[in-house]
Design a protein around this motif. Structure first.
Motif, mmCIF file in Angstrom:
data_model
loop_
_atom_site.group_PDB
_atom_site.id
_atom_site.type_symbol
_atom_site.label_atom_id
_atom_site.label_comp_id
_atom_site.label_asym_id
_atom_site.label_seq_id
_atom_site.Cartn_x
_atom_site.Cartn_y
_atom_site.Cartn_z
ATOM 1 N N PRO A 296 0.786 -1.234 0.000
ATOM 2 C CA PRO A 296 0.000 0.000 0.000
ATOM 3 C C PRO A 296 0.820 1.288 0.000
ATOM 4 O O PRO A 296 0.377 2.296 -0.558
ATOM 5 N N HIS A 297 2.018 1.280 0.616
ATOM 6 C CA HIS A 297 2.797 2.524 0.661
ATOM 7 C C HIS A 297 3.197 2.991 -0.731
ATOM 8 O O HIS A 297 3.515 4.169 -0.932
ATOM 9 N N GLU A 298 3.169 2.063 -1.707
ATOM 10 C CA GLU A 298 3.499 2.437 -3.079
ATOM 11 C C GLU A 298 2.371 3.200 -3.761
ATOM 12 O O GLU A 298 2.549 3.716 -4.870
ATOM 13 N N LEU A 299 1.213 3.305 -3.119
ATOM 14 C CA LEU A 299 0.087 4.019 -3.712
ATOM 15 C C LEU A 299 0.336 5.511 -3.859
ATOM 16 O O LEU A 299 -0.402 6.200 -4.562
ATOM 17 N N ASP A 300 1.368 6.026 -3.196
ATOM 18 C CA ASP A 300 1.660 7.450 -3.345
ATOM 19 C C ASP A 300 2.149 7.793 -4.750
ATOM 20 O O ASP A 300 2.261 8.970 -5.115
ATOM 21 N N GLN A 301 2.411 6.762 -5.569
ATOM 22 C CA GLN A 301 2.819 6.992 -6.949
ATOM 23 C C GLN A 301 1.648 7.413 -7.831
ATOM 24 O O GLN A 301 1.845 7.970 -8.914
ATOM 25 N N LEU A 302 0.422 7.126 -7.381
ATOM 26 C CA LEU A 302 -0.763 7.419 -8.183
ATOM 27 C C LEU A 302 -1.346 8.776 -7.827
ATOM 28 O O LEU A 302 -1.603 9.059 -6.656
ATOM 29 N N LYS A 303 -1.555 9.594 -8.833
ATOM 30 C CA LYS A 303 -2.155 10.908 -8.639
ATOM 31 C C LYS A 303 -3.511 10.910 -9.337
ATOM 32 O O LYS A 303 -3.604 11.086 -10.547
ATOM 33 N N LEU A 304 -4.567 10.680 -8.573
ATOM 34 C CA LEU A 304 -5.909 10.594 -9.140
ATOM 35 C C LEU A 304 -6.826 11.631 -8.494
ATOM 36 O O LEU A 304 -6.747 11.863 -7.286
ATOM 37 N N ASN A 305 -7.707 12.221 -9.303
ATOM 38 C CA ASN A 305 -8.717 13.099 -8.716
ATOM 39 C C ASN A 305 -9.952 12.271 -8.355
ATOM 40 O O ASN A 305 -10.048 11.081 -8.654
ATOM 41 N N HIS A 306 -10.906 12.920 -7.699
ATOM 42 C CA HIS A 306 -12.059 12.173 -7.180
ATOM 43 C C HIS A 306 -12.932 11.595 -8.294
ATOM 44 O O HIS A 306 -13.540 10.542 -8.119
ATOM 45 N N VAL A 307 -12.973 12.253 -9.451
ATOM 46 C CA VAL A 307 -13.791 11.751 -10.558
ATOM 47 C C VAL A 307 -13.226 10.431 -11.083
ATOM 48 O O VAL A 307 -13.964 9.448 -11.279
ATOM 49 N N LYS A 308 -11.926 10.374 -11.305
ATOM 50 C CA LYS A 308 -11.295 9.146 -11.816
ATOM 51 C C LYS A 308 -11.399 8.021 -10.785
ATOM 52 O O LYS A 308 -11.649 6.861 -11.138
ATOM 53 N N ARG A 309 -11.220 8.370 -9.536
ATOM 54 C CA ARG A 309 -11.312 7.356 -8.481
ATOM 55 C C ARG A 309 -12.728 6.775 -8.418
ATOM 56 O O ARG A 309 -12.923 5.560 -8.314
ATOM 57 N N ARG A 310 -13.714 7.653 -8.509
ATOM 58 C CA ARG A 310 -15.113 7.216 -8.490
ATOM 59 C C ARG A 310 -15.430 6.330 -9.693
ATOM 60 O O ARG A 310 -16.046 5.268 -9.552
ATOM 61 N N ASP A 311 -15.009 6.759 -10.872
ATOM 62 C CA ASP A 311 -15.294 5.976 -12.088
ATOM 63 C C ASP A 311 -14.645 4.602 -12.037
ATOM 64 O O ASP A 311 -15.239 3.595 -12.455
ATOM 65 N N LEU A 312 -13.420 4.543 -11.528
ATOM 66 C CA LEU A 312 -12.730 3.256 -11.439
ATOM 67 C C LEU A 312 -13.431 2.317 -10.462
ATOM 68 O O LEU A 312 -13.587 1.121 -10.735
ATOM 69 N N LEU A 313 -13.875 2.836 -9.327
ATOM 70 C CA LEU A 313 -14.574 1.985 -8.364
ATOM 71 C C LEU A 313 -15.870 1.437 -8.945
ATOM 72 O O LEU A 313 -16.240 0.280 -8.698
ATOM 73 N N LEU A 314 -16.572 2.240 -9.725
ATOM 74 C CA LEU A 314 -17.789 1.759 -10.378
ATOM 75 C C LEU A 314 -17.472 0.639 -11.367
ATOM 76 O O LEU A 314 -18.198 -0.356 -11.448
ATOM 77 N N LYS A 315 -16.381 0.795 -12.109
ATOM 78 C CA LYS A 315 -15.987 -0.230 -13.070
ATOM 79 C C LYS A 315 -15.505 -1.497 -12.363
ATOM 80 O O LYS A 315 -15.744 -2.611 -12.832
#
Length: 244
Positions: free
Chosen positions: A199-218
């Motif tokens: 999980p500490h490697e997640l700091d490599q990802l720069k996502l806004n709330h729209v992309k995060r929301r869309d990915l969770l739906l998918k």
């Protein structure tokens, strides 16, 4: 006969005036249900009831019989006492999402120690994670959890595969004929998430709330394609509100 085991609370339902029925993913017996009596009778017992919130990790002595569907807990205490998950709104909502997802995919009461330790470690790391890592935690958990149930998305075979076929769980060069796929940046982000092992490697990802929301739906769509009667996730709407 009593057994010592750790357990992660998946779901808690009130039963009568003072009791709870708790669904738990245990280290020794897989997913099991327990009747917990007398936990909602006073302020003192209210402290005990707090132990049975979804996401809690407990150390227990339990009565277990293969012939029974409902078991009882002789003794229980915190196996890990959270510093943030129970009090931080965002982390608590992510933990609830993780537990609902786990509850939906655990169909059989079979021991799965590797899965248990993955979930235990994920919750502990979420508890300690800074906000920018916690924000992407639900994506990480959803993708890697699938691997324990035999439908992990395969890594891209080569550069330039711009489509992710959710029905096949594989990256492709061309759009599938069905509507269940990701493309472009969403496919690329998913490929990056699959490479993240801690999980500490997640700091490599720069996502806004729209992309995060869309990915969770998918990803919900992906689970529904591979798990029978998966349905909709109630906690997803809460996460979407928080991401906004």
């Amino acid at each position: 006969m009593t057994h010592k085991t750790k357990g992660i609370i998946l779901r808690t339902v009130r039963y009568g005036e003072t009791s709870l029925v708790v669904t738990m993913f245990t280290e020794l017996f897989g997913v099991q249900s327990y009747m917990v009596n007398g936990v909602r009778t006073s302020k003192k017992s209210g402290l005990k009831a707090a132990m049975y919130q979804p996401g809690a990790i407990l150390e227990m002595q339990v009565y277990h019989s293969e012939q029974k569907q409902m078991h009882r807990i002789k003794e229980a205490d915190w196996a890990y006492l959270y510093q943030n998950i129970l009090s931080d709104v965002i982390k608590n909502s992510i933990a609830l999402y993780m537990m609902e997802l786990l509850y939906k995919v655990l169909k059989q009461p079979e021991q799965n120690a590797d899965l248990f330790y993955f979930c235990e470690d994920a919750l502990i790391q979420l508890d300690a994670a800074p906000p920018h890592i916690a924000a992407n935690f639900s994506l990480y958990f959803a993708l890697h959890l699938a691997g324990f149930f035999g439908f992990r998305i395969n890594d891209p075979e080569r550069e330039g595969q711009a489509f992710l076929d959710l029905a096949e769980g594989a990256f492709t060069d061309h759009a599938p004929v069905h509507p269940y796929f990701l493309e472009g940046e969403y496919a690329q982000v998913t490929a990056e998430l699959l490479k993240i092992m801690q999980p500490h490697e997640l700091d490599q990802l720069k996502l806004n709330h729209v992309k995060r929301r869309d990915l969770l739906l998918k990803y919900q769509e992906y689970y529904a394609l591979h798990i029978q009667d998966f349905g909709q996730m109630k906690t997803l709407a809460v996460l979407q509100e928080l991401f906004n």
